[in-house]
Write a protein that holds these residues in place. Sequence first.
Motif, short mmCIF file in Angstrom:
data_model
loop_
_atom_site.label_atom_id
_atom_site.label_comp_id
_atom_site.label_asym_id
_atom_site.label_seq_id
_atom_site.Cartn_x
_atom_site.Cartn_y
_atom_site.Cartn_z
N ASP A 241 2.61 7.45 9.70
CA ASP A 241 3.99 7.33 9.23
C ASP A 241 4.02 7.36 7.70
O ASP A 241 2.98 7.46 7.04
CB ASP A 241 4.69 6.10 9.82
CG ASP A 241 4.22 4.77 9.25
OD1 ASP A 241 3.50 4.73 8.24
OD2 ASP A 241 4.60 3.73 9.84
N GLY A 242 5.21 7.26 7.13
CA GLY A 242 5.41 7.37 5.69
C GLY A 242 4.78 6.24 4.89
O GLY A 242 4.66 6.33 3.67
N LEU A 243 4.38 5.16 5.55
CA LEU A 243 3.71 4.04 4.88
C LEU A 243 2.20 4.09 5.06
O LEU A 243 1.49 3.18 4.66
CB LEU A 243 4.25 2.70 5.41
CG LEU A 243 5.74 2.45 5.16
CD1 LEU A 243 6.19 1.15 5.82
CD2 LEU A 243 6.04 2.43 3.66
N GLY A 244 1.72 5.15 5.70
CA GLY A 244 0.29 5.31 5.90
C GLY A 244 -0.26 4.61 7.14
O GLY A 244 -1.46 4.61 7.36
N ARG A 245 0.62 4.04 7.96
CA ARG A 245 0.17 3.41 9.20
C ARG A 245 -0.18 4.49 10.21
O ARG A 245 0.56 5.45 10.38
CB ARG A 245 1.25 2.49 9.76
CG ARG A 245 1.57 1.31 8.84
CD ARG A 245 2.70 0.49 9.39
NE ARG A 245 3.93 1.29 9.41
CZ ARG A 245 5.16 0.79 9.34
NH1 ARG A 245 5.33 -0.52 9.28
NH2 ARG A 245 6.21 1.57 9.37
N VAL A 246 -1.32 4.31 10.88
CA VAL A 246 -1.84 5.32 11.80
C VAL A 246 -1.76 4.83 13.24
O VAL A 246 -2.08 3.68 13.53
CB VAL A 246 -3.31 5.67 11.45
CG1 VAL A 246 -3.90 6.63 12.48
CG2 VAL A 246 -3.39 6.26 10.05
N GLN A 247 -1.35 5.72 14.11
CA GLN A 247 -1.35 5.46 15.55
C GLN A 247 -2.13 6.59 16.22
O GLN A 247 -1.90 7.76 15.93
CB GLN A 247 0.08 5.41 16.09
CG GLN A 247 0.15 5.17 17.57
CD GLN A 247 1.58 5.17 18.10
OE1 GLN A 247 2.53 5.44 17.39
NE2 GLN A 247 1.71 4.90 19.37
N GLU A 248 -3.05 6.23 17.09
CA GLU A 248 -3.82 7.21 17.86
C GLU A 248 -3.27 7.22 19.28
O GLU A 248 -3.06 6.16 19.88
CB GLU A 248 -5.30 6.82 17.91
CG GLU A 248 -5.95 6.67 16.55
CD GLU A 248 -6.39 7.98 15.93
OE1 GLU A 248 -6.59 8.97 16.67
OE2 GLU A 248 -6.54 8.02 14.71
N VAL A 249 -3.02 8.41 19.81
CA VAL A 249 -2.52 8.56 21.17
C VAL A 249 -3.41 9.57 21.88
O VAL A 249 -3.62 10.67 21.36
CB VAL A 249 -1.05 9.04 21.19
CG1 VAL A 249 -0.58 9.27 22.61
CG2 VAL A 249 -0.15 8.07 20.45
#
Length: 129
Positions: free
Chosen positions: A56-64
């Motif tokens: 996301d725009g804040l650099g938070r990463v989600q792996e799916v």
Amino acid sequence: MYRTTTHDITVTVTPRFLEEHSDAEKSRWVWAYTVEIENGSGLTVQLRSRHWHITDGLGRVQEVEGPGVVGEQPVLEPGDSYTYTSGCPLGTPSGIMRGHYEMEAEGGTFEVTIPAFSLDLPAGERVLN
């Protein structure tokens, strides 16, 4: 439109913002993305699984990751293509997605790259996430 080719398999992604499903007051922005997978190889291949890396725009990463796409594991003969549409909600008004598919052919399994693509508001400033 974003496109890449791996092992003669071309993946094209076209994202679009879904304003009607988004709510800035609740920090929820939603995009749809349409993916076309074209088999330019001489092999019959089957898409077995997907892996997404969403930032996301804040650099938070989600792996799916999981089997197939939209509940299917399509088989593509040489020259065939397969198109599907899915979606991605974010907590920021911009982000980036990238990933890969695991494909299976007679000789075993291999990865096919999904090109990185930007999720930006239509009137928003383009941000490199």
